[in-house]
Motif scaffolding. Sequence first.
Motif, PDB file in Angstrom:
ATOM      1  N   GLU A  66      54.903  78.563  72.904  1.00 54.56           N
ATOM      2  CA  GLU A  66      55.507  78.325  71.448  1.00 54.56           C
ATOM      3  C   GLU A  66      54.304  78.542  70.425  1.00 54.56           C
ATOM      4  O   GLU A  66      53.430  77.660  70.668  1.00 54.56           O
ATOM      5  CB  GLU A  66      56.269  77.249  71.320  1.00 54.56           C
ATOM      6  CG  GLU A  66      57.462  76.783  72.069  1.00 54.56           C
ATOM      7  CD  GLU A  66      58.399  78.091  71.881  1.00 54.56           C
ATOM      8  OE1 GLU A  66      58.506  78.279  70.721  1.00 54.56           O
ATOM      9  OE2 GLU A  66      59.404  78.104  72.706  1.00 54.56           O
ATOM     10  N   THR A  67      54.186  79.657  69.723  1.00 56.29           N
ATOM     11  CA  THR A  67      53.070  79.595  68.633  1.00 56.29           C
ATOM     12  C   THR A  67      52.957  78.538  67.607  1.00 56.29           C
ATOM     13  O   THR A  67      52.194  78.467  66.999  1.00 56.29           O
ATOM     14  CB  THR A  67      53.137  81.036  68.262  1.00 56.29           C
ATOM     15  OG1 THR A  67      54.452  81.430  67.481  1.00 56.29           O
ATOM     16  CG2 THR A  67      52.713  82.158  69.298  1.00 56.29           C
ATOM     17  N   ILE A  68      54.197  77.853  67.579  1.00 54.83           N
ATOM     18  CA  ILE A  68      54.220  76.368  66.410  1.00 54.83           C
ATOM     19  C   ILE A  68      53.472  75.616  67.152  1.00 54.83           C
ATOM     20  O   ILE A  68      53.056  74.558  66.335  1.00 54.83           O
ATOM     21  CB  ILE A  68      55.584  76.200  66.243  1.00 54.83           C
ATOM     22  CG1 ILE A  68      56.146  75.604  67.350  1.00 54.83           C
ATOM     23  CG2 ILE A  68      56.416  77.270  65.462  1.00 54.83           C
ATOM     24  CD1 ILE A  68      57.455  75.098  66.973  1.00 54.83           C
ATOM     25  N   ASN A  89      45.190  78.743  68.616  1.00 54.60           N
ATOM     26  CA  ASN A  89      46.653  79.226  68.345  1.00 54.60           C
ATOM     27  C   ASN A  89      46.724  80.308  67.240  1.00 54.60           C
ATOM     28  O   ASN A  89      47.687  81.090  67.216  1.00 54.60           O
ATOM     29  CB  ASN A  89      47.275  77.839  67.804  1.00 54.60           C
ATOM     30  CG  ASN A  89      48.598  78.000  67.147  1.00 54.60           C
ATOM     31  OD1 ASN A  89      48.928  78.358  66.111  1.00 54.60           O
ATOM     32  ND2 ASN A  89      49.702  78.157  68.187  1.00 54.60           N
ATOM     33  N   THR A  90      45.626  79.991  66.287  1.00 55.86           N
ATOM     34  CA  THR A  90      45.667  81.177  65.458  1.00 55.86           C
ATOM     35  C   THR A  90      45.375  82.490  65.791  1.00 55.86           C
ATOM     36  O   THR A  90      46.041  83.536  65.686  1.00 55.86           O
ATOM     37  CB  THR A  90      44.424  80.940  64.310  1.00 55.86           C
ATOM     38  OG1 THR A  90      44.798  79.720  63.703  1.00 55.86           O
ATOM     39  CG2 THR A  90      44.227  82.065  63.268  1.00 55.86           C
ATOM     40  N   ASN A 142      46.161  83.455  69.207  1.00 55.50           N
ATOM     41  CA  ASN A 142      47.620  83.874  69.633  1.00 55.50           C
ATOM     42  C   ASN A 142      48.827  84.566  68.759  1.00 55.50           C
ATOM     43  O   ASN A 142      49.231  85.229  68.839  1.00 55.50           O
ATOM     44  CB  ASN A 142      47.866  82.566  70.714  1.00 55.50           C
ATOM     45  CG  ASN A 142      47.378  82.309  71.886  1.00 55.50           C
ATOM     46  OD1 ASN A 142      46.781  83.346  72.351  1.00 55.50           O
ATOM     47  ND2 ASN A 142      47.777  81.233  72.331  1.00 55.50           N
ATOM     48  N   ARG A 143      48.857  83.942  67.641  1.00 58.11           N
ATOM     49  CA  ARG A 143      49.801  84.209  66.524  1.00 58.11           C
ATOM     50  C   ARG A 143      49.356  85.735  66.040  1.00 58.11           C
ATOM     51  O   ARG A 143      50.246  86.400  65.765  1.00 58.11           O
ATOM     52  CB  ARG A 143      49.885  83.376  65.334  1.00 58.11           C
ATOM     53  CG  ARG A 143      50.701  82.040  65.817  1.00 58.11           C
ATOM     54  CD  ARG A 143      50.835  81.067  64.576  1.00 58.11           C
ATOM     55  NE  ARG A 143      49.684  80.083  64.340  1.00 58.11           N
ATOM     56  CZ  ARG A 143      48.983  80.298  63.122  1.00 58.11           C
ATOM     57  NH1 ARG A 143      49.460  81.248  62.063  1.00 58.11           N
ATOM     58  NH2 ARG A 143      47.990  79.530  62.823  1.00 58.11           N
ATOM     59  N   ARG A 144      48.299  85.842  65.658  1.00 60.61           N
ATOM     60  CA  ARG A 144      47.518  87.071  65.301  1.00 60.61           C
ATOM     61  C   ARG A 144      47.727  88.081  66.380  1.00 60.61           C
ATOM     62  O   ARG A 144      48.130  89.377  65.933  1.00 60.61           O
ATOM     63  CB  ARG A 144      46.378  87.070  64.537  1.00 60.61           C
ATOM     64  CG  ARG A 144      46.200  85.926  63.563  1.00 60.61           C
ATOM     65  CD  ARG A 144      46.938  86.378  62.327  1.00 60.61           C
ATOM     66  NE  ARG A 144      47.152  85.365  61.197  1.00 60.61           N
ATOM     67  CZ  ARG A 144      48.128  84.680  60.894  1.00 60.61           C
ATOM     68  NH1 ARG A 144      49.364  85.124  61.415  1.00 60.61           N
ATOM     69  NH2 ARG A 144      48.215  83.668  60.293  1.00 60.61           N
ATOM     70  N   GLN A 148      50.895  90.164  65.830  1.00 54.69           N
ATOM     71  CA  GLN A 148      51.057  90.775  64.684  1.00 54.69           C
ATOM     72  C   GLN A 148      50.096  92.054  64.791  1.00 54.69           C
ATOM     73  O   GLN A 148      50.396  93.207  64.212  1.00 54.69           O
ATOM     74  CB  GLN A 148      50.815  90.115  63.669  1.00 54.69           C
ATOM     75  CG  GLN A 148      51.688  88.798  63.195  1.00 54.69           C
ATOM     76  CD  GLN A 148      51.299  87.777  62.644  1.00 54.69           C
ATOM     77  OE1 GLN A 148      50.154  87.512  62.665  1.00 54.69           O
ATOM     78  NE2 GLN A 148      52.068  86.587  62.204  1.00 54.69           N
ATOM     79  N   GLN A 190      47.168  91.566  72.382  1.00 56.55           N
ATOM     80  CA  GLN A 190      47.628  90.598  73.628  1.00 56.55           C
ATOM     81  C   GLN A 190      47.241  91.110  74.997  1.00 56.55           C
ATOM     82  O   GLN A 190      47.127  92.501  75.134  1.00 56.55           O
ATOM     83  CB  GLN A 190      49.174  90.374  73.618  1.00 56.55           C
ATOM     84  CG  GLN A 190      49.600  89.492  72.422  1.00 56.55           C
ATOM     85  CD  GLN A 190      50.938  89.344  72.507  1.00 56.55           C
ATOM     86  OE1 GLN A 190      52.096  90.058  72.696  1.00 56.55           O
ATOM     87  NE2 GLN A 190      51.466  88.125  72.595  1.00 56.55           N
ATOM     88  N   SER A 231      43.417  87.018  60.361  1.00 54.95           N
ATOM     89  CA  SER A 231      44.387  86.281  59.170  1.00 54.95           C
ATOM     90  C   SER A 231      44.020  86.568  57.766  1.00 54.95           C
ATOM     91  O   SER A 231      45.158  86.375  57.091  1.00 54.95           O
ATOM     92  CB  SER A 231      44.024  84.625  59.579  1.00 54.95           C
ATOM     93  OG  SER A 231      44.326  84.225  60.548  1.00 54.95           O
TER      94      SER A 231
END
Length: 268
Positions: free
Chosen positions: A66-68, A75-76, A78-80, A83, A87, A136
Amino acid sequence: MQWRNEYIVSWLQYGVVVEYLMGILGNAIWGCTRPDDTSHPTISWDSFAAAYIGSLEGTDLGGSDETIDGFLIWNTANRRSVQFDTQTEEHFAIINDEMLDLLYAGQTQIERPDCVNFEKTASRALHLMLLPLIQSTIWYAMQNEKLEFNSNDKGLVIAEILALSVLPIVKLYDETAADVIERNMLQQSVSTPVVDGAQAVANSFYQVLDEIGWGCEYLGQAENVDACKLYVPRRPSSGSMSSRWARNWRILIASIAVTSGTLLFECL
């Protein structure tokens, strides 16, 4: 101040934490090269790993699904990575995959001790952790260029914090590029957000990529915005990169520290 909470949290994430990570990397190198020092470098190196990854990621490879979960740079990244299509096959950021390798390598080098190679590893880790911040900044440029004049969207606040966190780094290598980032990412009352477009912001980072020594495959591209459109790698030797960073290390930390402290004080 509207979005005061987002302003302070973003500065803690992208300003204060980054400054702290730089500082403890410096402590780790200092401790390794001076064995009589009372602080063992392992403590600083472990602290760097803890502050980069955080405590909410769990024990699975790549961290939480969960990226939240998580508020730090791991975490930043992984979220980017979702997008920017950066990965691994295990579906977490290739930046974090590389960071894991560096963390294990640094641990072994400290134990030997091999301080010459440890300093190179620490330098590469420091450069690598900048990439999620660059991603980001570009991502929020893409989102904010869709906003209208006089918008008060919270994304403008987060974008400004991100830009201020990377501006000291960009200015070290390209002041013209830093001017482009300032004009587009810092809130202006007389212009629309990201007035030159997200690609112009992305282009501002290509010189920095060459200096920090990590290729375009780690940065990726999103929605046809590509920071490597102008990128022509020179591939400097690790020795020259390390010496340039050594000259600029304290200047960079001081710049981020002053900016972070000033803006947090204004919010209190």
